[in-house]
Write a protein that holds these residues in place. Sequence first.
Motif, PDB file in Angstrom:
ATOM      1  N   HIS A 185      30.404  31.083  70.634  1.00  0.00           N
ATOM      2  CA  HIS A 185      29.195  31.147  69.822  1.00  0.00           C
ATOM      3  C   HIS A 185      29.638  31.698  68.473  1.00  0.00           C
ATOM      4  CE1 HIS A 185      24.970  31.433  68.862  1.00  0.00           C
ATOM      5  NE2 HIS A 185      25.175  32.666  68.437  1.00  0.00           N
ATOM      6  N   VAL A 186      29.435  30.915  67.420  1.00  0.00           N
ATOM      7  CA  VAL A 186      29.990  31.233  66.109  1.00  0.00           C
ATOM      8  C   VAL A 186      28.873  31.289  65.077  1.00  0.00           C
ATOM      9  CG1 VAL A 186      31.742  30.581  64.407  1.00  0.00           C
ATOM     10  CG2 VAL A 186      32.008  29.852  66.799  1.00  0.00           C
ATOM     11  N   HIS A 187      28.798  32.406  64.352  1.00  0.00           N
ATOM     12  CA  HIS A 187      27.845  32.526  63.250  1.00  0.00           C
ATOM     13  C   HIS A 187      28.621  32.276  61.973  1.00  0.00           C
ATOM     14  CE1 HIS A 187      24.886  35.195  60.795  1.00  0.00           C
ATOM     15  NE2 HIS A 187      24.701  33.906  60.579  1.00  0.00           N
ATOM     16  N   VAL A 188      28.206  31.242  61.246  1.00  0.00           N
ATOM     17  CA  VAL A 188      28.899  30.811  60.033  1.00  0.00           C
ATOM     18  C   VAL A 188      27.967  30.973  58.840  1.00  0.00           C
ATOM     19  CG1 VAL A 188      29.951  28.820  58.878  1.00  0.00           C
ATOM     20  CG2 VAL A 188      30.299  29.164  61.320  1.00  0.00           C
ATOM     21  N   LEU A 189      28.485  31.521  57.751  1.00  0.00           N
ATOM     22  CA  LEU A 189      27.744  31.659  56.499  1.00  0.00           C
ATOM     23  C   LEU A 189      28.450  30.847  55.416  1.00  0.00           C
ATOM     24  CD1 LEU A 189      27.182  35.514  56.595  1.00  0.00           C
ATOM     25  CD2 LEU A 189      25.457  33.760  57.008  1.00  0.00           C
ATOM     26  N   THR A 190      27.700  29.939  54.774  1.00  0.00           N
ATOM     27  CA  THR A 190      28.276  29.136  53.699  1.00  0.00           C
ATOM     28  C   THR A 190      27.311  29.101  52.506  1.00  0.00           C
ATOM     29  OG1 THR A 190      27.364  27.049  54.526  1.00  0.00           O
ATOM     30  CG2 THR A 190      29.569  27.657  55.287  1.00  0.00           C
ATOM     31  N   ALA A 191      27.828  28.668  51.385  1.00  0.00           N
ATOM     32  CA  ALA A 191      27.022  28.616  50.166  1.00  0.00           C
ATOM     33  C   ALA A 191      25.953  27.537  50.243  1.00  0.00           C
ATOM     34  CB  ALA A 191      27.915  28.385  48.959  1.00  0.00           C
ATOM     35  N   ASP A 192      26.303  26.395  50.858  1.00  0.00           N
ATOM     36  CA  ASP A 192      25.371  25.274  50.887  1.00  0.00           C
ATOM     37  C   ASP A 192      25.735  24.335  52.036  1.00  0.00           C
ATOM     38  OD1 ASP A 192      27.660  23.929  49.909  1.00  0.00           O
ATOM     39  OD2 ASP A 192      26.957  24.073  47.843  1.00  0.00           O
ATOM     40  N   LEU A 229      39.386  30.448  64.231  1.00  0.00           N
ATOM     41  CA  LEU A 229      38.050  30.588  63.649  1.00  0.00           C
ATOM     42  C   LEU A 229      37.803  32.013  63.169  1.00  0.00           C
ATOM     43  CD1 LEU A 229      35.905  28.403  66.072  1.00  0.00           C
ATOM     44  CD2 LEU A 229      36.565  27.872  63.714  1.00  0.00           C
ATOM     45  N   ALA A 230      38.271  32.994  63.918  1.00  0.00           N
ATOM     46  CA  ALA A 230      38.077  34.393  63.535  1.00  0.00           C
ATOM     47  C   ALA A 230      38.715  34.694  62.183  1.00  0.00           C
ATOM     48  CB  ALA A 230      38.629  35.318  64.613  1.00  0.00           C
ATOM     49  N   ALA A 231      39.748  33.976  61.827  1.00  0.00           N
ATOM     50  CA  ALA A 231      40.444  34.200  60.554  1.00  0.00           C
ATOM     51  C   ALA A 231      39.739  33.542  59.368  1.00  0.00           C
ATOM     52  CB  ALA A 231      41.876  33.682  60.660  1.00  0.00           C
ATOM     53  N   CYS A 232      38.716  32.753  59.611  1.00  0.00           N
ATOM     54  CA  CYS A 232      38.019  32.027  58.535  1.00  0.00           C
ATOM     55  C   CYS A 232      37.001  32.930  57.846  1.00  0.00           C
ATOM     56  CB  CYS A 232      37.284  30.813  59.101  1.00  0.00           C
ATOM     57  SG  CYS A 232      38.369  29.568  59.804  1.00  0.00           S
ATOM     58  N   ASP A 233      36.983  32.883  56.529  1.00  0.00           N
ATOM     59  CA  ASP A 233      36.027  33.672  55.745  1.00  0.00           C
ATOM     60  C   ASP A 233      34.584  33.311  56.057  1.00  0.00           C
ATOM     61  OD1 ASP A 233      38.061  35.077  54.467  1.00  0.00           O
ATOM     62  OD2 ASP A 233      38.100  33.718  52.740  1.00  0.00           O
ATOM     63  N   GLU A 234      34.331  32.064  56.397  1.00  0.00           N
ATOM     64  CA  GLU A 234      32.961  31.614  56.663  1.00  0.00           C
ATOM     65  C   GLU A 234      32.395  32.188  57.960  1.00  0.00           C
ATOM     66  OE1 GLU A 234      35.179  28.213  54.610  1.00  0.00           O
ATOM     67  OE2 GLU A 234      35.591  29.623  56.230  1.00  0.00           O
ATOM     68  N   VAL A 235      33.264  32.625  58.870  1.00  0.00           N
ATOM     69  CA  VAL A 235      32.816  33.104  60.179  1.00  0.00           C
ATOM     70  C   VAL A 235      32.403  34.577  60.092  1.00  0.00           C
ATOM     71  CG1 VAL A 235      33.492  33.509  62.582  1.00  0.00           C
ATOM     72  CG2 VAL A 235      34.203  31.408  61.404  1.00  0.00           C
ATOM     73  N   ALA A 236      31.102  34.817  60.302  1.00  0.00           N
ATOM     74  CA  ALA A 236      30.562  36.174  60.263  1.00  0.00           C
ATOM     75  C   ALA A 236      30.732  36.879  61.597  1.00  0.00           C
ATOM     76  CB  ALA A 236      29.081  36.132  59.882  1.00  0.00           C
ATOM     77  N   SER A 237      30.566  36.141  62.689  1.00  0.00           N
ATOM     78  CA  SER A 237      30.779  36.707  64.023  1.00  0.00           C
ATOM     79  C   SER A 237      31.162  35.586  64.968  1.00  0.00           C
ATOM     80  CB  SER A 237      29.530  37.443  64.529  1.00  0.00           C
ATOM     81  OG  SER A 237      28.425  36.583  64.589  1.00  0.00           O
ATOM     82  N   LEU A 238      31.867  35.960  66.025  1.00  0.00           N
ATOM     83  CA  LEU A 238      32.376  34.971  66.969  1.00  0.00           C
ATOM     84  C   LEU A 238      32.443  35.618  68.347  1.00  0.00           C
ATOM     85  CD1 LEU A 238      35.182  32.467  66.460  1.00  0.00           C
ATOM     86  CD2 LEU A 238      35.293  33.957  68.408  1.00  0.00           C
ATOM     87  N   TYR A 239      31.948  34.914  69.351  1.00  0.00           N
ATOM     88  CA  TYR A 239      31.891  35.437  70.711  1.00  0.00           C
ATOM     89  C   TYR A 239      32.395  34.396  71.698  1.00  0.00           C
ATOM     90  CZ  TYR A 239      28.613  38.509  68.324  1.00  0.00           C
ATOM     91  OH  TYR A 239      28.041  39.382  67.436  1.00  0.00           O
ATOM     92  N   VAL A 240      33.168  34.832  72.688  1.00  0.00           N
ATOM     93  CA  VAL A 240      33.526  33.984  73.821  1.00  0.00           C
ATOM     94  C   VAL A 240      32.404  34.156  74.842  1.00  0.00           C
ATOM     95  CG1 VAL A 240      35.173  33.560  75.686  1.00  0.00           C
ATOM     96  CG2 VAL A 240      36.007  34.266  73.430  1.00  0.00           C
ATOM     97  N   MET A 241      31.857  33.049  75.311  1.00  0.00           N
ATOM     98  CA  MET A 241      30.719  33.107  76.215  1.00  0.00           C
ATOM     99  C   MET A 241      31.177  33.120  77.678  1.00  0.00           C
ATOM    100  SD  MET A 241      28.658  33.454  73.828  1.00  0.00           S
ATOM    101  CE  MET A 241      27.106  33.522  74.695  1.00  0.00           C
TER     102      MET A 241
END
Length: 148
Positions: free
Chosen positions: A102-109, A83-95
């Motif tokens: 916990h994954v923050h994802v940014l996409t166009a739509d 997931l860390a290697a994906c362009d859509e992933v802005a931040s990623l945390y192990v809880m």
Amino acid sequence: MDAIDHDILARLVEDGRASYAEIARALGISRASVRERVQRLREQGVIENFTVVVNPEYLDKRISAFLDVQATPAWLPQLAEELAACDEVASLYVMSDMTSLHVHVLTADMPALERFTQARLFAREGVLRVECKLLLSRIKHRRGGARL
């Protein structure tokens, strides 16, 4: 770190392009003192990087989703790496439960978010559950400061 270091950091968090002279005038110390303190903070690892904060909408990233992903412990490290290697992933945390990310994802739509979740999570071995929350509005956001 003393109070002056904290003040310097606060000003740099607010405006990473603030000059040493500007900071010095605001704090009532010399420009050379600010430069030396910033250099020391960089060497100590307190300041990791100077960067720019870009509004994701200008990069055609209009959907901001927060995913809570529960996985089997054996698959968690590999899943996090993928997931860390994906362009859509802005931040990623192990809880702290050591079974969730916990994954923050940014996409166009929304279709792009659906494609991401289908390809990267739903079809993925080791993923037990995915919860998704979409950002409605941003009231306050962190421009810098401590990484927690």
